[in-house]
Write a protein that holds these residues in place. Structure first.
Motif, short mmCIF file in Angstrom:
data_model
loop_
_atom_site.label_atom_id
_atom_site.label_comp_id
_atom_site.label_asym_id
_atom_site.label_seq_id
_atom_site.Cartn_x
_atom_site.Cartn_y
_atom_site.Cartn_z
N GLN A 93 0.86 -1.19 0.00
CA GLN A 93 0.00 0.00 0.00
C GLN A 93 0.90 1.24 0.00
O GLN A 93 1.46 1.57 -1.03
CB GLN A 93 -1.00 -0.05 1.15
CG GLN A 93 -2.01 -1.20 0.96
CD GLN A 93 -3.18 -1.15 1.91
OE1 GLN A 93 -3.57 -0.11 2.41
NE2 GLN A 93 -3.78 -2.31 2.17
N CYS A 94 1.08 1.90 1.16
CA CYS A 94 1.95 3.09 1.12
C CYS A 94 3.39 2.70 0.81
O CYS A 94 4.15 3.48 0.27
CB CYS A 94 1.86 3.87 2.42
SG CYS A 94 2.98 3.30 3.72
N GLY A 95 3.78 1.50 1.17
CA GLY A 95 5.08 0.96 0.77
C GLY A 95 6.23 1.25 1.71
O GLY A 95 7.32 0.71 1.53
N PHE A 96 6.02 2.09 2.71
CA PHE A 96 7.16 2.52 3.52
C PHE A 96 7.77 1.36 4.32
O PHE A 96 8.95 1.35 4.59
CB PHE A 96 6.73 3.66 4.46
CG PHE A 96 7.88 4.51 4.91
CD1 PHE A 96 8.41 5.49 4.07
CD2 PHE A 96 8.45 4.35 6.17
CE1 PHE A 96 9.48 6.27 4.47
CE2 PHE A 96 9.51 5.15 6.58
CZ PHE A 96 10.03 6.11 5.74
N CYS A 97 6.94 0.42 4.69
CA CYS A 97 7.44 -0.72 5.47
C CYS A 97 8.02 -1.82 4.59
O CYS A 97 8.63 -2.75 5.10
CB CYS A 97 6.31 -1.32 6.31
SG CYS A 97 5.08 -2.20 5.28
N ILE A 98 7.78 -1.75 3.27
CA ILE A 98 7.96 -2.92 2.42
C ILE A 98 9.42 -3.38 2.25
O ILE A 98 9.71 -4.57 2.39
CB ILE A 98 7.26 -2.71 1.06
CG1 ILE A 98 5.73 -2.60 1.28
CG2 ILE A 98 7.57 -3.85 0.10
CD1 ILE A 98 5.06 -3.84 1.84
N CYS A 129 3.52 -2.78 10.06
CA CYS A 129 2.85 -2.21 8.88
C CYS A 129 1.54 -1.63 9.37
O CYS A 129 0.77 -2.30 10.06
CB CYS A 129 2.59 -3.28 7.83
SG CYS A 129 1.62 -2.62 6.44
N ARG A 130 1.27 -0.38 9.04
CA ARG A 130 0.03 0.27 9.50
C ARG A 130 -1.05 0.21 8.42
O ARG A 130 -2.18 0.57 8.69
CB ARG A 130 0.36 1.72 9.86
CG ARG A 130 -0.69 2.47 10.65
CD ARG A 130 -0.98 1.86 11.99
NE ARG A 130 -1.66 2.80 12.88
CZ ARG A 130 -2.41 2.44 13.90
NH1 ARG A 130 -2.59 1.16 14.19
NH2 ARG A 130 -2.99 3.35 14.68
N CYS A 131 -0.71 -0.21 7.21
CA CYS A 131 -1.68 -0.15 6.11
C CYS A 131 -2.40 -1.46 5.85
O CYS A 131 -3.59 -1.47 5.57
CB CYS A 131 -0.99 0.24 4.80
SG CYS A 131 -0.18 1.83 4.79
N THR A 132 -1.68 -2.56 5.84
CA THR A 132 -2.19 -3.78 5.20
C THR A 132 -2.85 -4.78 6.13
O THR A 132 -3.50 -5.71 5.66
CB THR A 132 -1.05 -4.53 4.51
OG1 THR A 132 -0.14 -5.00 5.52
CG2 THR A 132 -0.30 -3.65 3.53
N LEU A 345 3.97 4.88 9.07
CA LEU A 345 5.37 4.47 9.19
C LEU A 345 6.35 5.56 8.77
O LEU A 345 7.49 5.59 9.23
CB LEU A 345 5.61 3.19 8.38
CG LEU A 345 5.41 1.86 9.13
CD1 LEU A 345 6.51 1.66 10.17
CD2 LEU A 345 4.06 1.77 9.83
FE1 FES Z 1 2.13 1.24 4.50
FE2 FES Z 1 3.08 -1.15 5.31
S1 FES Z 1 2.31 -0.61 3.36
S2 FES Z 1 3.08 0.75 6.36
#
Ligand code: FES
Length: 862
Positions: A93-98, A129-132, A345
């Motif tokens: 999703q936002c990708g910051f944790c990926i 991860c805060r999104c998925t 994140l």
């Molecule tokens: Fe957004 Fe994991 S994809 S914090």
């Protein structure tokens, strides 16, 4: 000094420092994300001698002879596999944790090529991860493992990009490999670092500010105070009440208020200079709570105001008092819900670059580039040519990046110093500064007839909106307008007040006030079902709003109304749980898509055929991780018949992309989606008999106004919102352990543009609200200081989620715009808490009316 290997190259580091700083600032290996710098979030994972390790912990001097691997150092095959697997699973999703997730996955798969689901979850337990909600990340890891075992990439499950296809998101590769840029990944020649000196007291008068010692420190470029602001001092999302800098003689509002800004050549000098700014204060009594704020002799958070009431709302239809008086069953309860931290994140960051015309260009991570431009241009006293904003990747927002946090400070420093400046909040500053989810106290009364049909609801709610207005008024309004729930009855009255205090500000947060009042309505309905003697499912089915029905706000709902379908979707699992005697809780919700209530709500999009012969999508709408770019490409493919490869999505900017409003209110899929569809109509007309290349240089503009009636409009059936999403969620507990064994979430989305993304939103929203229901805390001490650190917020980890989270996407056609698509960003988080609370009631007979819920296996031991 130490010599070690990074991605196969030998490096020698002279100056001892944290590994993360060397990897990012010297080698510019930006896959190593800096989410907290305190070992809590896991975004900076690297492999050290094959073992996943957070790069913010080890010092370089301790690494002599060791081997460090980042995502940049993966083999081409590994890069292909993780990109495909995470795309196919919908893990990004936002990708910051990926990238950190990929590293932890590699650490696992290198030693265990065929892991179980539990082993995969355990391997990423230190990666938040805060999104998925982790479900699809675990799917992605298991798929990657399978591909590595089989040695070849399978075919993607969707190859056409029409609306309805489960396509890989268009930004998967750059997010998996860490090549996409968030603002903190920008490094330019001569870049300096900026930051704020913040107030020592939540409420105090600033008597003097002495910056001379800081200014004299070698490496300091400039130190600014309020008198250096060329334009308007205050910013603020709706009300301009937030000072960019507090001036001498003025009173602070909270601990995040800034008294001076510093620009320095490096980060160490910046931190040293902050300590040299001397500020004298006259400490004043602070306002700690709405109760204190409402006292007749309360200190005023804003000098000159009559009282501390920030917003007052009264919503009334029919005769709630009379209906309740005549009802067979009446229930009254008091509820409390807590503050919540967004905990995205990516901490807030902005890079400001001086423009040759004397202005600045801002590279931002926010929920609207145009809002940032309006705010910063007014503060600088310049026109929009002199204040341009470009959205970079946004590492999660959830409402917390709608207000100015760093953008105005970066803009001011770069504007005055004429150097590129990066301003980034530390994690602790982020926890203090951006507006939180409001804490609410709520009194609700509900009356029903002998069949469980709701006769009337009456309520009063009070919220703590903290130091600034932010979106406190609209949040209160939405809390009130949605408190009636998605049910067909006529008698409803609610009164709401939001109070200023000296706590951190509260504002937008996924759910926007409805998360709070839904907890009350749904909990009362569950209690009412017991009184009437019918099931919690049945009482909802009897009261559910259906197409053509009238909501308590007077709106006649359209054919797209799918609450009943969501109830029916969970029925088999609900009946099975009841049959087997498992404790099961249920709750429903509705949430508007679009701003509504008469506020002009424009979607705008420009399709430009550029010299490369491709259609470039420009819309001033931020993609904050929800996948807007992918949605808009799918809209263009569907409405033009063009191939996906002929279409380029451009991130939001302010000089080409037309303003399409904030990413807020679950509005972009619907509002910007419809604007894009309209632009497609014009492009199609121009394309008749022509090839794309023939149209090079031409623009096709689409706009859409989501027209609604103001609150209290004098019409019999006001249209408060152009569309609503509906949902039913259900929680089943394990009788033995008391832990959640299954969550089922059925959501009516109208038309699912990308069902994979819809599922990801649902899973992420549900897990976020499991935290809200069970574990998350944002305590504030008696100095108005939030005491949590990122690691103590109570965020769920991958190995703590229930064994089964079932996302059911319900499609109910009928909405006449945007191909019938209704945004679901927010509603996914709304009914979870009351569903969980009721499951615990079914387990132990204790009705819980405050969050986080007490006496569960998840509750913090006191
Ligand atoms: Fe957004 Fe994991 S994809 S914090």
């Amino acid at each position: 000094m130490a010599t070690f290997t990074v991605n196969g190259q030998s490096v020698t580091v002279e100056k001892n420092q944290k590994l993360i700083r060397f990897l990012r600032d010297t080698l510019h290996l930006t896959s190593v994300k800096d989410g907290c710098s305190e070992g809590a979030c896991g975004t900076c994972h690297v492999l050290i001698d094959g073992k996943p390790t957070k790069a913010c912990i080890p010092q370089t001097d301790r690494l002599e002879g060791r081997t460090v691997l980042t995502v940049e150092g993966l083999s081409d095959w590994e890069k292909q596999v993780y990109t495909f697997a995470f795309g196919e699973a919908g893990a990004v999703q936002c990708g910051f944790c990926i990238p950190g997730m990929v590293i932890s996955a590699k650490g696992l798969l290198d030693v265990n090529p065929d892991p179980t689901r539990e082993e995969a979850a355990f391997a990423i337990r230190n990666n938040i991860c805060r999104c998925t909600g982790y479900v699809k990340i675990i799917d992605g890891i298991l798929l990657a493992a399978k591909i590595f075992r089989e040695g070849k990439l399978p075919k993607a499950s969707a190859d056409d990009w029409k609306m309805g296809s489960r396509v890989h998101r268009l930004d998967v590769e750059e997010k998996v490999l860490g090549t996409g840029q968030y603002p903190d990944d920008v490094y330019v020649d001569g870049m300096c670092y900026g930051g704020a000196v913040r107030s020592r007291y939540a409420r105090a008068r600033v008597l003097s500010i002495d910056v001379s010692a800081a200014q004299a420190l070698p490496g300091v470029v400039c130190v600014l105070t309020q008198k250096d602001i060329p334009g308007k001092v205050n910013v603020g999302h709706l009300k301009k009440d937030q000072p960019t800098l507090i001036g001498v003689g003025e009173i602070t509002h909270y601990l995040g208020d800034s008294v001076a800004l510093i620009c320095a050549r490096d980060q160490e000098t910046l931190e040293a200079a902050k300590k040299l700014v001397k500020v004298e204060y006259e400490v004043l009594p602070a306002v700690h709570s709405p109760r204190e704020a409402a006292a007749p002799d309360a200190p005023l958070v804003f000098e000159g105001d009559e009282n501390n009431v920030q917003a007052y709302k009264h919503v009334s239809r029919g005769d709630a008092d009379g209906a309740i008086k005549n009802a067979k069953y009446v229930l009254t309860q008091h509820f409390h819900t807590p503050w919540t931290e967004h905990a995205f994140l990516e901490p807030e960051c902005c890079v400001a670059l001086p423009l040759e015309n004397g202005g600045v260009k801002l590279l931002t991570s926010d929920q609207s580039a145009h809002t940032t431009m309006h705010e910063c241009a007014a503060m600088l006293g310049v026109d929009y040519d002199h204040c341009q904003v470009q959205n970079m990747l946004v590492g999660g927002g959830f409402g917390g990046k709608e207000d100015m946090s760093v953008q105005h400070h970066a803009a001011l420093l770069a504007y005055v110093a004429r150097v590129p400046v990066k301003v980034k909040l530390s994690r602790q500053e982020s926890i203090l500064v951006h507006p939180k989810r409001h804490s609410f106290d709520m009194d609700f009364t509900m009356g029903c007839d002998e069949n469980g049909i709701i006769q009337g609801v009456k309520a009063s709610v009070v919220s703590d909106t903290g130091a600034f207005a932010s979106l406190g008024g609209p949040v209160l309004e939405r809390a009130c307008t949605h408190a009636a729930g998605p049910y067909a009855y006529e008698n409803f009255e609610i009164e709401g007040r939001a109070y200023y205090t000296n706590n951190p500000p509260a504002g937008a947060f996924r759910g926007f006030g409805v998360t709070q009042t839904c907890f009350c309505t749904e909990t009362l309905l569950n209690e009412m079902a017991d009184l009437v003697g019918i099931s919690p499912w049945e009482i909802r089915y009897r009261n559910a709003i259906r197409p053509g029905g009238v909501l308590p706000n007077g709106q006649i709902v359209d054919e797209s109304t799918g609450l009943v379908e969501t109830l029916e979707a969970i029925k088999p699992a609900y009946d099975e749980a009841v049959r087997s005697g498992d404790p099961v809780g249920i709750a429903c919700a509705m949430k508007n898509a679009g701003v509504g209530v008469g506020i002009p709500d424009w979607g705008r999009c420009k399709l430009i055929v550029e010299d490369d012969g491709k259609v470039h999508i420009y819309s001033g709408a931020s993609c904050i991780g929800q996948g807007l770019g992918t949605v808009l490409v799918q809209v263009v493919v569907t409405n033009t018949g063009l191939h996906r490869d002929d279409i380029v999505y451009e991130r939001s900017n302010t000089w080409i992309a037309p303003d399409s409003g904030d990413t807020s209110g679950s509005r972009q899929t619907l509002v910007t989606g419809e604007a894009t569809r309209r632009a497609c109509e014009k492009l199609c007309a121009a394309l008749e008999g022509k090839a794309l290349r023939d149209l090079a240089g031409q623009e096709f503009y689409g706009e859409y106004l989501a027209k609604t009636d103001p609150l209290g409009a004098d019409v019999p059936n006001p249209v408060s919102h152009v569309a609503y999403g509906y949902a039913t969620q259900m929680c089943i507990l394990d009788r033995e352990t008391g832990r959640i064994k299954m969550l089922v979430a059925a959501h009516d989305v109208g038309k699912a543009v990308n069902p994979l993304s819809c599922e990801g939103q649902i899973e992420g929203g549900v897990v976020m609200s499991m935290g809200y229901a069970l574990t998350e805390q944002y305590p504030i001490d008696d100095t108005c200081k939030p005491t949590a650190r990122y690691g103590t917020l109570g965020l769920f980890r991958a190995n703590q989620i229930p064994p089964e989270i079932q996302a059911i996407v319900v499609e109910k056609p009928g909405l006449k715009v945007a191909g019938g698509a209704i945004g679901i960003g927010e509603i996914t988080s709304i009914p979870t808490a009351p569903a969980i609370a009721d499951a615990y009631y079914r387990l132990d007979g204790q009705r819980r009316l405050t969050l986080p819920l007490e006496n569960t296996p998840y509750a913090k031991k006191k």
